[in-house]
Motif scaffolding. Structure first.
Motif, PDB file in Angstrom:
ATOM      1  N   MET A   1       0.849  -1.184   0.000  1.00 48.38           N
ATOM      2  CA  MET A   1       0.000   0.000   0.000  1.00 48.38           C
ATOM      3  C   MET A   1       0.887   1.237   0.000  1.00 48.38           C
ATOM      4  N   ARG A   2       0.642   2.153  -0.942  1.00 54.54           N
ATOM      5  CA  ARG A   2       1.395   3.396  -1.006  1.00 54.54           C
ATOM      6  C   ARG A   2       0.591   4.491  -0.309  1.00 54.54           C
ATOM      7  N   LYS A   3       1.249   5.285   0.507  1.00 50.79           N
ATOM      8  CA  LYS A   3       0.557   6.342   1.227  1.00 50.79           C
ATOM      9  C   LYS A   3       1.207   7.681   0.903  1.00 50.79           C
ATOM     10  N   VAL A   4       0.394   8.615   0.451  1.00 52.57           N
ATOM     11  CA  VAL A   4       0.853   9.963   0.190  1.00 52.57           C
ATOM     12  C   VAL A   4      -0.137  10.908   0.845  1.00 52.57           C
ATOM     13  N   TYR A   5       0.345  11.923   1.539  1.00 54.14           N
ATOM     14  CA  TYR A   5      -0.513  12.779   2.344  1.00 54.14           C
ATOM     15  C   TYR A   5      -0.567  14.183   1.758  1.00 54.14           C
ATOM     16  N   PHE A   6      -1.768  14.629   1.436  1.00 53.25           N
ATOM     17  CA  PHE A   6      -1.992  15.991   0.986  1.00 53.25           C
ATOM     18  C   PHE A   6      -2.972  16.636   1.957  1.00 53.25           C
ATOM     19  N   ILE A   7      -2.615  17.750   2.563  1.00 57.52           N
ATOM     20  CA  ILE A   7      -3.525  18.496   3.422  1.00 57.52           C
ATOM     21  C   ILE A   7      -3.792  19.830   2.747  1.00 57.52           C
ATOM     22  N   LEU A   8      -5.058  20.169   2.562  1.00 58.91           N
ATOM     23  CA  LEU A   8      -5.438  21.381   1.868  1.00 58.91           C
ATOM     24  C   LEU A   8      -5.893  22.417   2.875  1.00 58.91           C
ATOM     25  N   LEU A   9      -5.359  23.611   2.757  1.00 59.69           N
ATOM     26  CA  LEU A   9      -5.751  24.716   3.621  1.00 59.69           C
ATOM     27  C   LEU A   9      -6.271  25.835   2.748  1.00 59.69           C
ATOM     28  N   VAL A  10      -7.516  26.238   2.957  1.00 56.44           N
ATOM     29  CA  VAL A  10      -8.095  27.349   2.227  1.00 56.44           C
ATOM     30  C   VAL A  10      -8.195  28.523   3.180  1.00 56.44           C
ATOM     31  N   ALA A  11      -7.544  29.645   2.857  1.00 57.97           N
ATOM     32  CA  ALA A  11      -7.464  30.739   3.821  1.00 57.97           C
ATOM     33  C   ALA A  11      -7.625  32.085   3.153  1.00 57.97           C
ATOM     34  N   VAL A  12      -8.328  32.968   3.829  1.00 61.53           N
ATOM     35  CA  VAL A  12      -8.289  34.388   3.492  1.00 61.53           C
ATOM     36  C   VAL A  12      -7.628  35.081   4.667  1.00 61.53           C
ATOM     37  N   LEU A  13      -6.434  35.605   4.456  1.00 62.70           N
ATOM     38  CA  LEU A  13      -5.649  36.126   5.561  1.00 62.70           C
ATOM     39  C   LEU A  13      -6.203  37.465   6.046  1.00 62.70           C
ATOM     40  N   MET A  14      -6.211  37.647   7.339  1.00 60.66           N
ATOM     41  CA  MET A  14      -6.607  38.896   7.975  1.00 60.66           C
ATOM     42  C   MET A  14      -8.034  39.288   7.614  1.00 60.66           C
ATOM     43  N   SER A  15      -8.912  38.291   7.476  1.00 55.37           N
ATOM     44  CA  SER A  15     -10.313  38.546   7.166  1.00 55.37           C
ATOM     45  C   SER A  15     -11.157  37.758   8.142  1.00 55.37           C
ATOM     46  N   PRO A  16     -11.533  38.340   9.282  1.00 54.96           N
ATOM     47  CA  PRO A  16     -12.159  37.572  10.343  1.00 54.96           C
ATOM     48  C   PRO A  16     -13.491  36.975   9.948  1.00 54.96           C
ATOM     49  N   VAL A  17     -13.748  35.745  10.427  1.00 53.23           N
ATOM     50  CA  VAL A  17     -14.992  35.053  10.205  1.00 53.23           C
ATOM     51  C   VAL A  17     -16.104  35.763  10.965  1.00 53.23           C
ATOM     52  N   ALA A  18     -17.308  35.711  10.387  1.00 56.42           N
ATOM     53  CA  ALA A  18     -18.414  36.483  10.933  1.00 56.42           C
ATOM     54  C   ALA A  18     -18.757  36.085  12.363  1.00 56.42           C
ATOM     55  N   ASN A  19     -18.890  34.788  12.646  1.00 52.96           N
ATOM     56  CA  ASN A  19     -19.416  34.435  13.958  1.00 52.96           C
ATOM     57  C   ASN A  19     -18.840  33.149  14.541  1.00 52.96           C
ATOM     58  N   GLY A  20     -17.997  32.439  13.810  1.00 57.68           N
ATOM     59  CA  GLY A  20     -17.452  31.199  14.339  1.00 57.68           C
ATOM     60  C   GLY A  20     -18.511  30.157  14.614  1.00 57.68           C
ATOM     61  N   ALA A  21     -19.611  30.171  13.856  1.00 60.53           N
ATOM     62  CA  ALA A  21     -20.713  29.248  14.080  1.00 60.53           C
ATOM     63  C   ALA A  21     -20.317  27.831  13.699  1.00 60.53           C
ATOM     64  N   PRO A  22     -20.971  26.814  14.287  1.00 57.93           N
ATOM     65  CA  PRO A  22     -20.697  25.435  13.875  1.00 57.93           C
ATOM     66  C   PRO A  22     -20.992  25.239  12.390  1.00 57.93           C
ATOM     67  N   LEU A  23     -20.304  24.296  11.777  1.00 54.96           N
ATOM     68  CA  LEU A  23     -20.572  23.928  10.394  1.00 54.96           C
ATOM     69  C   LEU A  23     -21.591  22.804  10.361  1.00 54.96           C
ATOM     70  N   VAL A  24     -22.467  22.848   9.381  1.00 54.19           N
ATOM     71  CA  VAL A  24     -23.466  21.801   9.187  1.00 54.19           C
ATOM     72  C   VAL A  24     -23.468  21.407   7.719  1.00 54.19           C
ATOM     73  N   VAL A  25     -23.853  20.165   7.433  1.00 52.53           N
ATOM     74  CA  VAL A  25     -23.861  19.634   6.073  1.00 52.53           C
ATOM     75  C   VAL A  25     -25.261  19.172   5.717  1.00 52.53           C
ATOM     76  N   THR A  26     -25.701  19.505   4.505  1.00 50.92           N
ATOM     77  CA  THR A  26     -26.949  18.981   3.979  1.00 50.92           C
ATOM     78  C   THR A  26     -26.678  18.302   2.648  1.00 50.92           C
ATOM     79  N   GLN A  27     -27.480  17.284   2.330  1.00 51.87           N
ATOM     80  CA  GLN A  27     -27.320  16.542   1.078  1.00 51.87           C
ATOM     81  C   GLN A  27     -28.597  16.639   0.267  1.00 51.87           C
ATOM     82  N   ASP A  28     -28.447  16.982  -1.008  1.00 48.77           N
ATOM     83  CA  ASP A  28     -29.551  16.993  -1.959  1.00 48.77           C
ATOM     84  C   ASP A  28     -29.303  15.860  -2.945  1.00 48.77           C
ATOM     85  N   ARG A  29     -29.963  14.756  -2.737  1.00 50.56           N
ATOM     86  CA  ARG A  29     -29.709  13.574  -3.568  1.00 50.56           C
ATOM     87  C   ARG A  29     -30.164  13.779  -5.004  1.00 50.56           C
TER      88      ARG A  29
END
Length: 275
Positions: A1-29
């Motif tokens: 088994m070959r293992k390669v690790y990629f971690i993705l970070l998406v960032a907007v620097l110095m742009s504060p998040v509105a409220n730090g609210a929990p994240l929720v997921v919905t699915q539309d099948r």
């Protein structure tokens, strides 16, 4: 088994998040989408597209401060490019990078694994499973992508674990790019730049090995005070041939390109793992 690790970070620097609210997921099948929201908000901040007969991809990703969309779907100059996506260019001499349609991809399942962040479960999580098809429509590889997402301060963090189960003997061919790729909304006059951990920039980073690579871009919806939106992709020291070489094209399309390192085989019944 070959293992390669990629971690993705998406960032907007110095742009504060509105409220730090929990994240929720919905699915539309019916629509074939899995969408991530901040709790209490009506518009998603990230959408996983998982249609039955099209390669899975992430688009759009909305900047953490809400100002601008960080991904682009099927631009006229490269219609095969679909935001943030995974696809090898050469699997048994068949191209799954440039061919996202149902002739090459067939959905098996799309599942929400953790629908809401909490102290006990800091990431929302979902999974897509697709079969890669040969010219006769037979499945040759099972592609499983497990995504985790959380929000930290003014940044999103995405983690992807890819499993490729060989349903027949597989050879991944040597290519200049693939499998992971990011398309941001590039234009000819865009204010943007790619930089890597070795201080190479733009075309100077093409094909170079680096621990990480960052793309900053002044996307539509962001003014000078907002600054560029940034997406950074990080390699991992446990990677095969760490650090990986990178694709950086002249339109700032980027991705870690393990396929540059030469052909490699996955025998039938074995599973390759990239993270």
């Amino acid at each position: 088994m070959r293992k390669v690790y990629f971690i993705l970070l998406v960032a907007v620097l110095m742009s504060p998040v509105a409220n730090g609210a929990p994240l929720v997921v919905t699915q539309d099948r019916e629509a074939g989408t899995i969408s991530v929201f901040r709790s209490g908000e009506s518009e998603p901040i990230l959408t996983q597209n998982a249609r039955e007969d099209f390669r899975p991809y992430v688009h759009p990703i909305v900047a953490p401060d809400g100002n601008g969309i960080l991904t682009e779907h099927q631009p006229g100059h490269h219609p095969h490019q679909t935001g943030l996506y995974w696809g090898f260019k050469n699997v048994n001499e068949r191209d799954y990078f440039h061919n996202p349609e149902g002739t090459h991809w067939r959905r098996v399942s799309a599942t929400v694994l953790n629908p809401k962040t909490s102290d006990a479960y800091p990431d929302v999580e979902w999974r897509t499973v697709y079969d890669l098809l040969d010219e006769a429509g037979n499945a040759v590889m099972r592609d499983t992508q497990t995504w985790k997402m959380r929000e930290e301060d003014d940044e999103y963090v995405l983690e992807l674990t890819w499993n490729g189960e060989a349903l027949t003997d597989i050879t991944i061919g040597q290519e200049d790019y693939s499998p992971l790729f990011l398309r941001m909304p590039w234009t000819r006059d865009v204010n943007g730049e790619a930089n890597n951990s070795m201080r190479d920039s733009n075309s100077g980073a093409e094909g170079k090995r680096a621990v990480w690579l960052d793309v900053g871009m002044q996307v539509e919806g962001r003014d000078a005070d907002d600054g560029r939106a940034h997406i950074a992709i990080f390699d991992h020291p446990e990677n095969r041939s760490f650090p990986q070489p990178w694709r950086v094209d002249y339109q700032l399309g980027v991705g870690p390109a393990s396929s540059r390192l030469g052909a490699w085989d996955i025998p039938q019944g074995e599973t390759a793992v990239y993270k």
